[in-house]
Design a protein around this motif. Structure first.
Motif, PDB file in Angstrom:
ATOM      1  N   VAL A  25      43.363  38.629  52.763  1.00 60.49           N
ATOM      2  CA  VAL A  25      43.719  37.218  52.621  1.00 60.49           C
ATOM      3  C   VAL A  25      42.745  36.532  51.669  1.00 60.49           C
ATOM      4  N   GLY A  26      41.466  36.867  51.772  1.00 57.89           N
ATOM      5  CA  GLY A  26      40.471  36.289  50.866  1.00 57.89           C
ATOM      6  C   GLY A  26      40.725  36.692  49.427  1.00 57.89           C
ATOM      7  N   SER A  27      41.080  37.951  49.212  1.00 58.26           N
ATOM      8  CA  SER A  27      41.384  38.414  47.861  1.00 58.26           C
ATOM      9  C   SER A  27      42.625  37.713  47.312  1.00 58.26           C
ATOM     10  N   LEU A  28      43.618  37.542  48.154  1.00 57.97           N
ATOM     11  CA  LEU A  28      44.841  36.876  47.713  1.00 57.97           C
ATOM     12  C   LEU A  28      44.588  35.411  47.401  1.00 57.97           C
ATOM     13  N   PHE A  29      43.770  34.735  48.212  1.00 55.27           N
ATOM     14  CA  PHE A  29      43.436  33.340  47.950  1.00 55.27           C
ATOM     15  C   PHE A  29      42.616  33.205  46.671  1.00 55.27           C
ATOM     16  N   ALA A  30      41.632  34.080  46.489  1.00 54.35           N
ATOM     17  CA  ALA A  30      40.833  34.048  45.266  1.00 54.35           C
ATOM     18  C   ALA A  30      41.705  34.333  44.051  1.00 54.35           C
ATOM     19  N   ALA A  31      42.621  35.282  44.176  1.00 57.13           N
ATOM     20  CA  ALA A  31      43.530  35.590  43.076  1.00 57.13           C
ATOM     21  C   ALA A  31      44.400  34.381  42.744  1.00 57.13           C
ATOM     22  N   PHE A  32      44.821  33.628  43.763  1.00 61.97           N
ATOM     23  CA  PHE A  32      45.615  32.415  43.529  1.00 61.97           C
ATOM     24  C   PHE A  32      44.806  31.384  42.742  1.00 61.97           C
ATOM     25  N   VAL A  33      43.576  31.149  43.152  1.00 57.49           N
ATOM     26  CA  VAL A  33      42.723  30.180  42.452  1.00 57.49           C
ATOM     27  C   VAL A  33      42.477  30.632  41.020  1.00 57.49           C
ATOM     28  N   PHE A  34      42.161  31.921  40.849  1.00 57.24           N
ATOM     29  CA  PHE A  34      41.920  32.437  39.502  1.00 57.24           C
ATOM     30  C   PHE A  34      43.176  32.323  38.639  1.00 57.24           C
ATOM     31  N   ALA A  35      44.342  32.614  39.221  1.00 59.49           N
ATOM     32  CA  ALA A  35      45.593  32.552  38.459  1.00 59.49           C
ATOM     33  C   ALA A  35      45.929  31.121  38.051  1.00 59.49           C
ATOM     34  N   ILE A  37      43.756  28.763  37.365  1.00 57.44           N
ATOM     35  CA  ILE A  37      42.861  28.430  36.250  1.00 57.44           C
ATOM     36  C   ILE A  37      43.289  29.154  34.988  1.00 57.44           C
ATOM     37  N   VAL A  38      43.674  30.425  35.102  1.00 61.76           N
ATOM     38  CA  VAL A  38      44.117  31.177  33.921  1.00 61.76           C
ATOM     39  C   VAL A  38      45.402  30.590  33.358  1.00 61.76           C
ATOM     40  N   ALA A  39      46.336  30.189  34.214  1.00 63.66           N
ATOM     41  CA  ALA A  39      47.577  29.577  33.727  1.00 63.66           C
ATOM     42  C   ALA A  39      47.287  28.248  33.041  1.00 63.66           C
ATOM     43  N   GLY A  40      46.349  27.484  33.575  1.00 66.84           N
ATOM     44  CA  GLY A  40      45.979  26.227  32.927  1.00 66.84           C
ATOM     45  C   GLY A  40      45.298  26.441  31.592  1.00 66.84           C
ATOM     46  N   ALA A  62      54.741  32.851  33.837  1.00 68.56           N
ATOM     47  CA  ALA A  62      53.919  34.053  34.005  1.00 68.56           C
ATOM     48  C   ALA A  62      52.982  33.961  35.206  1.00 68.56           C
ATOM     49  N   PHE A  63      52.835  32.777  35.796  1.00 69.58           N
ATOM     50  CA  PHE A  63      51.901  32.589  36.903  1.00 69.58           C
ATOM     51  C   PHE A  63      52.092  33.576  38.053  1.00 69.58           C
ATOM     52  N   PRO A  64      53.320  33.800  38.550  1.00 69.35           N
ATOM     53  CA  PRO A  64      53.467  34.756  39.656  1.00 69.35           C
ATOM     54  C   PRO A  64      53.002  36.174  39.297  1.00 69.35           C
ATOM     55  N   ALA A  65      53.285  36.602  38.079  1.00 72.58           N
ATOM     56  CA  ALA A  65      52.850  37.941  37.661  1.00 72.58           C
ATOM     57  C   ALA A  65      51.330  38.018  37.573  1.00 72.58           C
ATOM     58  N   VAL A  66      50.696  36.967  37.079  1.00 70.50           N
ATOM     59  CA  VAL A  66      49.231  36.937  36.987  1.00 70.50           C
ATOM     60  C   VAL A  66      48.630  36.939  38.391  1.00 70.50           C
ATOM     61  N   TRP A  67      49.208  36.160  39.280  1.00 69.73           N
ATOM     62  CA  TRP A  67      48.700  36.082  40.653  1.00 69.73           C
ATOM     63  C   TRP A  67      48.800  37.438  41.353  1.00 69.73           C
ATOM     64  N   ILE A  68      49.937  38.077  41.256  1.00 68.39           N
ATOM     65  CA  ILE A  68      50.119  39.382  41.900  1.00 68.39           C
ATOM     66  C   ILE A  68      49.193  40.419  41.284  1.00 68.39           C
TER      67      ILE A  68
END
Length: 105
Positions: A25-35, A37-40, A62-68
């Motif tokens: 869950v922590g990895s998924l949350f961190a990936a969401f935050v990182f994604a 920022i990357v999308a922005g 592309a956000f969902p692909a970056v997040w996953i």
């Protein structure tokens, strides 16, 4: 590196399924935050299209692909510190692009 999961023992250390769940869950949350920022930040280096919205629409699509991708890499990487470093570096570059954009306007 061989990871043995047998009866709650991973490499000789007792763990619980809650610990593994918390890490995922922590990895998924961190990936969401990182994604996010990357999308922005991607709106800064993608070229504008003919309609002047392609540089905004493409990162959103592309956000969902970056997040996953980020989530899978952070969770399943053999060298987790290296994975966090690479994804963190990409995120820092995109965050710097966002800050530069707001500082110059």
């Amino acid at each position: 590196m061989k990871v043995i999961f047998n009866g709650g023992v991973v490499k000789g250390v007792w763990t619980t399924s809650l610990g593994a769940t918390a890490y995922s869950v922590g990895s998924l949350f961190a990936a969401f935050v990182f994604a996010v920022i990357v999308a922005g930040g991607a709106t800064q280096w993608l070229p504008e299209g003919a309609a002047k919205i392609d540089h905004i629409v493409l990162p959103i699509l592309a956000f969902p692909a970056v997040w996953i991708t980020f989530g899978l890499v952070l969770y399943a990487a053999r060298h987790r510190l290296r994975a966090w470093g690479v994804i963190g570096g990409i995120t820092v570059v995109h965050a710097a692009l966002i800050v530069y954009r707001f500082a110059t306007t």
